[in-house]
Design a protein around this motif. Sequence first.
Motif, PDB file in Angstrom:
ATOM      1  N   VAL A 271      67.594   9.423 -31.840  1.00 50.52           N
ATOM      2  CA  VAL A 271      66.532   8.993 -30.930  1.00 50.52           C
ATOM      3  C   VAL A 271      65.440   8.338 -31.764  1.00 50.52           C
ATOM      4  CG1 VAL A 271      64.871   9.733 -29.204  1.00 50.52           C
ATOM      5  CG2 VAL A 271      67.103  10.855 -29.348  1.00 50.52           C
ATOM      6  N   LEU A 272      65.285   7.023 -31.600  1.00 47.45           N
ATOM      7  CA  LEU A 272      64.312   6.282 -32.383  1.00 47.45           C
ATOM      8  C   LEU A 272      62.928   6.436 -31.766  1.00 47.45           C
ATOM      9  CD1 LEU A 272      66.306   2.991 -33.060  1.00 47.45           C
ATOM     10  CD2 LEU A 272      66.079   4.990 -34.537  1.00 47.45           C
ATOM     11  N   PRO A 273      61.912   6.616 -32.585  1.00 44.38           N
ATOM     12  CA  PRO A 273      60.562   6.732 -32.034  1.00 44.38           C
ATOM     13  C   PRO A 273      60.085   5.390 -31.500  1.00 44.38           C
ATOM     14  CG  PRO A 273      60.491   6.682 -34.432  1.00 44.38           C
ATOM     15  CD  PRO A 273      61.947   6.747 -34.046  1.00 44.38           C
ATOM     16  N   ALA A 274      59.139   5.477 -30.580  1.00 46.21           N
ATOM     17  CA  ALA A 274      58.568   4.258 -30.015  1.00 46.21           C
ATOM     18  C   ALA A 274      57.807   3.502 -31.094  1.00 46.21           C
ATOM     19  CB  ALA A 274      57.641   4.612 -28.851  1.00 46.21           C
ATOM     20  N   PRO A 275      57.867   2.170 -31.068  1.00 46.22           N
ATOM     21  CA  PRO A 275      57.156   1.399 -32.094  1.00 46.22           C
ATOM     22  C   PRO A 275      55.655   1.601 -32.001  1.00 46.22           C
ATOM     23  CG  PRO A 275      57.983  -0.044 -30.349  1.00 46.22           C
ATOM     24  CD  PRO A 275      58.577   1.310 -30.103  1.00 46.22           C
ATOM     25  N   ASN A 291      53.387  -8.079 -27.127  1.00 46.81           N
ATOM     26  CA  ASN A 291      53.475  -6.975 -26.176  1.00 46.81           C
ATOM     27  C   ASN A 291      53.791  -5.635 -26.843  1.00 46.81           C
ATOM     28  OD1 ASN A 291      56.069  -7.477 -26.931  1.00 46.81           O
ATOM     29  ND2 ASN A 291      56.860  -7.862 -24.861  1.00 46.81           N
ATOM     30  N   GLY A 292      53.668  -5.552 -28.179  1.00 46.54           N
ATOM     31  CA  GLY A 292      53.834  -4.289 -28.880  1.00 46.54           C
ATOM     32  C   GLY A 292      55.255  -3.908 -29.210  1.00 46.54           C
ATOM     33  N   GLN A 293      56.222  -4.806 -29.065  1.00 51.57           N
ATOM     34  CA  GLN A 293      57.612  -4.531 -29.399  1.00 51.57           C
ATOM     35  C   GLN A 293      57.949  -5.102 -30.774  1.00 51.57           C
ATOM     36  OE1 GLN A 293      59.538  -2.570 -27.413  1.00 51.57           O
ATOM     37  NE2 GLN A 293      57.702  -2.379 -26.140  1.00 51.57           N
ATOM     38  N   TYR A 294      59.047  -4.587 -31.351  1.00 53.24           N
ATOM     39  CA  TYR A 294      59.491  -5.099 -32.641  1.00 53.24           C
ATOM     40  C   TYR A 294      59.927  -6.555 -32.514  1.00 53.24           C
ATOM     41  CZ  TYR A 294      59.668  -0.306 -34.464  1.00 53.24           C
ATOM     42  OH  TYR A 294      59.357   0.956 -34.875  1.00 53.24           O
ATOM     43  N   PHE A 295      59.575  -7.356 -33.525  1.00 59.84           N
ATOM     44  CA  PHE A 295      60.103  -8.718 -33.621  1.00 59.84           C
ATOM     45  C   PHE A 295      61.456  -8.633 -34.330  1.00 59.84           C
ATOM     46  CE2 PHE A 295      60.571 -12.782 -35.900  1.00 59.84           C
ATOM     47  CZ  PHE A 295      60.548 -13.637 -34.823  1.00 59.84           C
ATOM     48  N   THR A 296      62.526  -8.950 -33.609  1.00 53.80           N
ATOM     49  CA  THR A 296      63.880  -8.694 -34.101  1.00 53.80           C
ATOM     50  C   THR A 296      64.643  -9.990 -34.325  1.00 53.80           C
ATOM     51  OG1 THR A 296      64.747  -8.479 -31.837  1.00 53.80           O
ATOM     52  CG2 THR A 296      63.970  -6.466 -32.929  1.00 53.80           C
TER      53      THR A 296
END
Length: 718
Positions: A271-275, A291-296
């Motif tokens: 279970v990965l923690p929230a960024p 928007n606070g998400q990882y740039f992938t």
Amino acid sequence: MANVVVLLYSSFFTHVLLFACVAYTQNIVVFQPSFVITTGPVVTAVLLGNTSGISLSLRTVSPSNTTGNIGSPSCVAEETNWVLTREQLGKTAVRVHLRLNQSLHLCGNNDTNTDCCERALCILEALQVSACVDGTPQASLLIQAKIHALLVPANPGSDNKTVIPNQVYQPLGPCPCDLTSGACDILCCCDTDCSNEDLKLFSSHCLPGPFGGQVSPAPDYQCSVQSTGNSPDWFPFLCVNSPPENNPYLGHFYKGDTIAPKPGPSFQSPVLPAPVPVDVYIQGNPIFTLNGQYFTVPQKVLGLCVNNAPVAFLKNFNYECTTLLLSCPTGYPLQTLSGNLSIKVKNGQGGDVVVDVTDEVAADTSPFISIIDAVAPSDEMLVCENLTLALDYKFYWRENGITGITLTRTIGTIILNSRATLSTKYSATFLNGEFSGEPNSGNPGYQVGRPVVAGIVEALDSNKGLIKRTSVNVWKPVSDGLCSTAGMKPVLFGENSTSGCLLPVSRQNLTQCSLLRETVTNLQADLIAATYVAKSGNPDFLTMADWINISFVTLNSSTAMKNSTSTCYDIPAHLHIHIWSVTTSVVEGVPQREIRALQVSNSPSNWALDCGGGAISSCVDPEEPQLFSITSSVTFIDIPINTRPAKTRFYINFTEYDCNRNDVCWPELAFPITKYYTGEPFSQSLAKGMILVFFFIVASVLGTPWRQIRQAWNNSAH
């Protein structure tokens, strides 16, 4: 054994496919297998042949009392405890699946639930599955079911955790002789299952010691232990009244240390923690979108390609992912839109930057395609338009922020008529101005596993120069192994390696040896374009003192470059790199290594066509090539460190006090009376030494020198 199993399975499936083809052409159907014995609640079989218009029916059957045979298949279905389902696998195959619709739990004494097994042998029956067309049976499957009930304990175990007592005050096993659960163990007086009547039978014969429950006997100094009959007179004054928890016998069980439990391996997805977005980027931090998400970006993780891997700040990467093309892909990352890639990214300074996307169309898509199907090409043409073949990101940074992001997207149209794999490339480069933000290979010395830093001089004066960073490379072959498609990988410090590629050479090429030598020389020269190598892992690109020249050893031909129509001599097919390094210091326990020399040399080879065996086509056809190997290798050599000062000539030649090179060892004259002598106790060796000293003094007093001194004294007195 594994090969035998594989061959048996492959042979079985081959026969099944051949039978299916024959059955389809002759318009018949058949079950494979046609007879099944099951001991479980699930049965699976395959119906092969022309399955169009086929209906399935299920019924229970029993053998005849007179003949023992089972009647003819019937298309009339009966109600059973089994559920019959089907799954179409293709035009010529249907998977038939039966599942028992009944509980296999054994009925209890007062169980009112009818969905259970009355006997241990729960199911004993024969089933028949018929494949029918227009009410006429075409094939049948006979199933013999013999299923036992599931035996579960009447009182299932509780999920409560076992409370282990503190071993400092109480042993883990207070009654080791209690071996039977729920029953009284004979002679075990600490067994709680024994009643008072049971204990009266053997109370005078209890098992002694720790096995009998005496794990914490009261010590002898306890006032309650000694009776008035056998206690000495002084005992009441010196005995101790202490609680039973303070017992020295517990030391046999308690080691004075505890071990924290370690979590075992798990096959579940973590279970990965929230960024958690950061305000300021530092090296290694993930980059976030607005928007606070990882740039992938698609990357390789543990050898596998991951489509949504976060991009780390100041971490360059260059990966290649392969995909088997069975149909045209429709999702990310092989199908992308410029609008979806042009997103806003946090710049690490309170603002944001937008990814600037530039499209390039690949005119030649052959470098991205590898044909893997060896059979004849299919008539069906596969056309996949606007596939994303490469995504190349460039991040421009200053201090702890991102000033701009550019993306070059390479797209192309793939046309195939056979199976193939698609190789897509993904990269990210961080640039500070026009300079790549490549990390150092150590600070200050090289670290094992980091790339060797090399450079090319662009401007040079007496002490200053601008050196452009590059790398020392070896071959990195790809799927076909040819040098035309092979890549390069940088040399990693401290890691020896050997790699190579294959070069097609025909009989006509062997008639032009000079041109062939030049071609191979140019291929090997592309591996090392640098002329300098950095001494340490973090060199100054403006100071020439941090760099040393790369030594290139010229190939000296011993055959005077003689040529023939079938053999070429002195081909520089092997490139070898020797790197000498030395450990200069240790920083926080990490050795700091420095490169002292780098030498590049070539080993000549003689190339001639191999016409032995059955490979004679290249010897007959002048255009038919054979494959010759071109290799590259790197070897690291550690220079030993001599920490002792150089010996002088006097020290080398003087052996009077050298116990290793002289029969008489004066420094060890008093060795028997030193603490290093272990042949006998120290007190004895000291006593013997004192006796020897005493005899020496007596001999000196009574000897000739003292007698002459006394005579001279007496003469002077008279």
